[in-house]
Each structure stands twice: as structure tokens, then as C-alpha cells.
Design an enzyme around this catalytic site. Structure first.
Site, mmCIF file in Angstrom:
data_model
loop_
_atom_site.group_PDB
_atom_site.id
_atom_site.type_symbol
_atom_site.label_atom_id
_atom_site.label_comp_id
_atom_site.label_asym_id
_atom_site.label_seq_id
_atom_site.Cartn_x
_atom_site.Cartn_y
_atom_site.Cartn_z
ATOM 1 N N ASP A 136 54.071 79.569 108.052
ATOM 2 C CA ASP A 136 52.679 79.201 108.321
ATOM 3 C C ASP A 136 52.404 77.845 107.690
ATOM 4 O O ASP A 136 53.136 77.401 106.804
ATOM 5 C CB ASP A 136 51.714 80.251 107.744
ATOM 6 N N SER A 137 51.322 77.215 108.135
ATOM 7 C CA SER A 137 50.955 75.926 107.559
ATOM 8 C C SER A 137 50.469 76.072 106.117
ATOM 9 O O SER A 137 50.405 75.098 105.386
ATOM 10 C CB SER A 137 49.857 75.284 108.410
ATOM 11 N N HIS A 174 44.602 82.364 109.196
ATOM 12 C CA HIS A 174 43.632 82.513 108.115
ATOM 13 C C HIS A 174 42.479 83.461 108.444
ATOM 14 O O HIS A 174 41.858 84.024 107.560
ATOM 15 C CB HIS A 174 43.045 81.150 107.754
ATOM 16 N N GLU A 208 40.732 78.782 102.131
ATOM 17 C CA GLU A 208 41.762 78.343 101.171
ATOM 18 C C GLU A 208 41.156 77.946 99.817
ATOM 19 O O GLU A 208 41.836 77.924 98.811
ATOM 20 C CB GLU A 208 42.563 77.155 101.733
ATOM 21 N N TYR A 266 47.090 71.866 109.277
ATOM 22 C CA TYR A 266 47.730 71.306 110.471
ATOM 23 C C TYR A 266 46.693 71.051 111.572
ATOM 24 O O TYR A 266 46.892 70.216 112.428
ATOM 25 C CB TYR A 266 48.763 72.297 111.034
ATOM 26 N N GLY A 267 45.629 71.841 111.539
ATOM 27 C CA GLY A 267 44.688 71.888 112.660
ATOM 28 C C GLY A 267 44.018 70.573 112.999
ATOM 29 O O GLY A 267 43.499 70.409 114.103
ATOM 30 N N CYS A 311 44.043 82.095 114.573
ATOM 31 C CA CYS A 311 44.479 81.353 113.390
ATOM 32 C C CYS A 311 44.815 82.374 112.304
ATOM 33 O O CYS A 311 44.048 83.321 112.089
ATOM 34 C CB CYS A 311 43.342 80.439 112.924
ATOM 35 N N CYS A 325 51.882 80.558 112.460
ATOM 36 C CA CYS A 325 50.807 79.569 112.601
ATOM 37 C C CYS A 325 50.556 79.281 114.083
ATOM 38 O O CYS A 325 51.453 78.829 114.799
ATOM 39 C CB CYS A 325 51.226 78.291 111.882
ATOM 40 N N ASN A 326 49.331 79.532 114.524
ATOM 41 C CA ASN A 326 48.974 79.280 115.928
ATOM 42 C C ASN A 326 49.108 77.809 116.268
ATOM 43 O O ASN A 326 49.598 77.441 117.334
ATOM 44 C CB ASN A 326 47.527 79.713 116.183
#
Ligand code: DGL
Length: 264
Positions: free
Chosen positions: A7-8, A187, A155, A39-40, A185, A71-72
Site C-alpha cells: 500500500d502507499s 484507508h 493518517e 499517492y493520490g 481506497c 492500494c487502489n
């Protein structure tokens, strides 16, 4: 050999925890690219390069047989290119899987007819969900909403502000009268119960579907399944490690974990 989960950042720990619980004997290694999160908001080339470096670590240094890109955003920006161009040259016997198509399949298996999605700016701009949905069933209606403030709030202990930000983001989707909501996502897994209670929608949360889809994949690919070590070993790596990340990682995973720094 191990199963890799990428994942990011730390959000994918909720997917890792669900996979570890479901396939409890399989040895897994988690990598979160905290150095480059989020990343988004990044470009396709940057997300591709970061994801490629992560795959090199997981398939090379960690000797993973199979990697799940949880990670999408990385699934949308890098997966196809990695599968078609990079993997056949560097690790032709290994496999990398993403989360977009399995998530859509799960939504349709549950009878979704009008789907909404929330995700990062990149996910929405990439149009990957509506494009893949059209390939599976073009009759399903679809709306999406970028929700870029959610990852930083999750986060960085921004819980007190989440309710109002969420209400703002969900309002246009609710006005369209969507019936199913995909949390696009990693998260957002931690928001699933709040959203279910507040909206009454059928919420598709990837921690509930990826472990089952993975189990099904392993059943259909015994040559991969049989290569996976089963000693219940769990390793956790991030690309940048601070005291805060250690604390957040334990909180997000829901148990004490030993998290180390990976240099890619
Ligand atoms: N983990 C990413 C995803 O699933 C979102 C976080 C980010 O922007 O890096 O899309």
C-alpha cells in the site's frame, strides 16, 4: 515463499490484518510506502515508479510468490504496465494482483444496480472504476466523488473533523440516490461502520472482500498456493519510519506489530 501486500501507506494494514486473519498460516510481508504517501495527488509516472520499486523489494529482496497491490491508486496507475511490461521481463513466474476488478465483482455479486464510489483524486480522474465496470456490465449506473482530505485526516489523527468532511463529500452521491457505495481506497476501511450507520447504504469495504477473492484465486492457482510458506510469519515494512508511524501502525492494524524500515 511469501505473500506480499503493498500500500502507499498505513491504510493497507487493515487489508493485511483481514488477509492475515483469513489465511492465518500463510507467511506475509507488508510494505507501506510512507516516504511517498499520498499517492493520490501524484502523477501516473511517479506512482508507477514508486510501485515498481516496491515490487522489486517484495518480489526480489522478500522473495514473494504473489503480491497484492492493495492500494487502489497504485492499482489504477501502475498495475497493468507492471503486469504486461515489467513482470514478464524481471519475474516471469511471479504474480501481481490489484483490487479494482475484484471490488467491482464483489459489488455486482451483491446485486448492486446503482453504485457510488469515493476515492483519491487520482482514482477518480483515472476513470478506472467506470471503465472496468462498463466491461463487466454496462447497464449498471455509476457515480464517483474524489475525497482527497480523508487520507491525511486518517493518517494524522484527524478523527474530530472526519464526520463533517465525510458529510460534505457524500452529499452529492446521496442526492443522486445511489444504493451501493464502494470505498475505493485502503484507508477508508476504518470509516465503513460510520458510513453504514449514517447513510444506510450497502457499503463495499475491501477488507471484507479481498481476503475472500484472494482465497478463491489461490484455489484456482494451486501452483502458486503450494509455493506459499505456511508458518504464520508476518513482516511489516515502511519506507519511512517515525515514532508516529509506529504508533499509528499498531492502532490501524489493531495489535502490536514490529515494523521496520525498508530501503528501496
Ligand atoms: N492507499 C491509497 C488507495 O488505496 C490512498 C492513499 C494515497 O493517496 O496514497 O488509493
Amino acid at each position: 515463499m511469501k505473500l506480499g501486500i503493498f500500500d502507499s501507506g498505513l491504510g493497507g494494514l487493515m487489508i493485511a490484518e483481514a488477509i492475515n486473519r483469513h489465511l492465518d498460516a500463510v507467511d506475509t510481508v507488508y510494505l507501506g510506502d510512507t516516504l511517498h504517501l499520498p499517492y493520490g495527488n501524484r502523477s501516473e509516472d511517479t506512482i508507477y515508479e514508486c510501485t515498481r520499486a516496491a515490487m522489486e523489494f517484495l518480489l526480489g529482496a522478500q522473495d514473494c510468490r504473489l503480491v497484492i497491490v492493495a492500494c487502489n491508486t497504485a492499482s489504477a496507475a501502475a498495475l497493468r504496465r507492471l503486469q504486461q511490461e515489467w513482470l514478464p521481463v524481471h519475474y516471469p513466474e511471479r504474480r501481481i494482483l490489484g483490487v479494482v476488478v475484484p471490488t467491482l465483482e464483489a459489488a455486482l455479486e451483491r446485486g448492486a444496480r446503482y453504485i457510488g464510489l469515493i476515492g483519491t483524486n487520482y482514482i477518480v480522474r483515472s476513470e478506472i472504476y467506470p471503465q472496468e465496470l462498463r466491461k463487466i456490465n454496462p447497464a449498471i449506473r455509476f457515480e464517483q466523488q474524489a475525497t482527497p482530505l480523508l487520507v491525511p485526516l486518517i493518517e494524522h489523527e484527524g478523527t474530530p473533523w472526519l464526520d463533517s468532511v465525510l458529510a460534505h463529500y457524500l452529499a452529492p452521491l446521496l442526492a443522486q440516490k445511489i444504493e451501493t457505495l464502494i470505498l475505493g481506497c485502503t484507508h477508508y476501511v476504518c470509516l465503513k461502520e460510520t458510513i453504514r450507520t449514517q447513510t444506510g447504504l450497502d457499503v463495499i469495504s475491501q477488507d471484507e472482500i479481498i481476503p475472500l477473492k484472494l482465497e478463491d484465486y489461490l484455489r484456482r492457482h494451486p501452483e502458486i498456493d503450494r509455493d506459499l510458506d505456511r508458518e504464520g510469519r508476518r513482516d511489516f515494512y515502511v519506507t519511512d519510519l517515525t515514532d508516529n508511524y509506529v504508533k499509528s501502525a499498531q492502532y490501524i492494524y489493531g495489535a502490536p506489530i514490529d515494523i521496520r524500515r525498508a530501503v528501496l
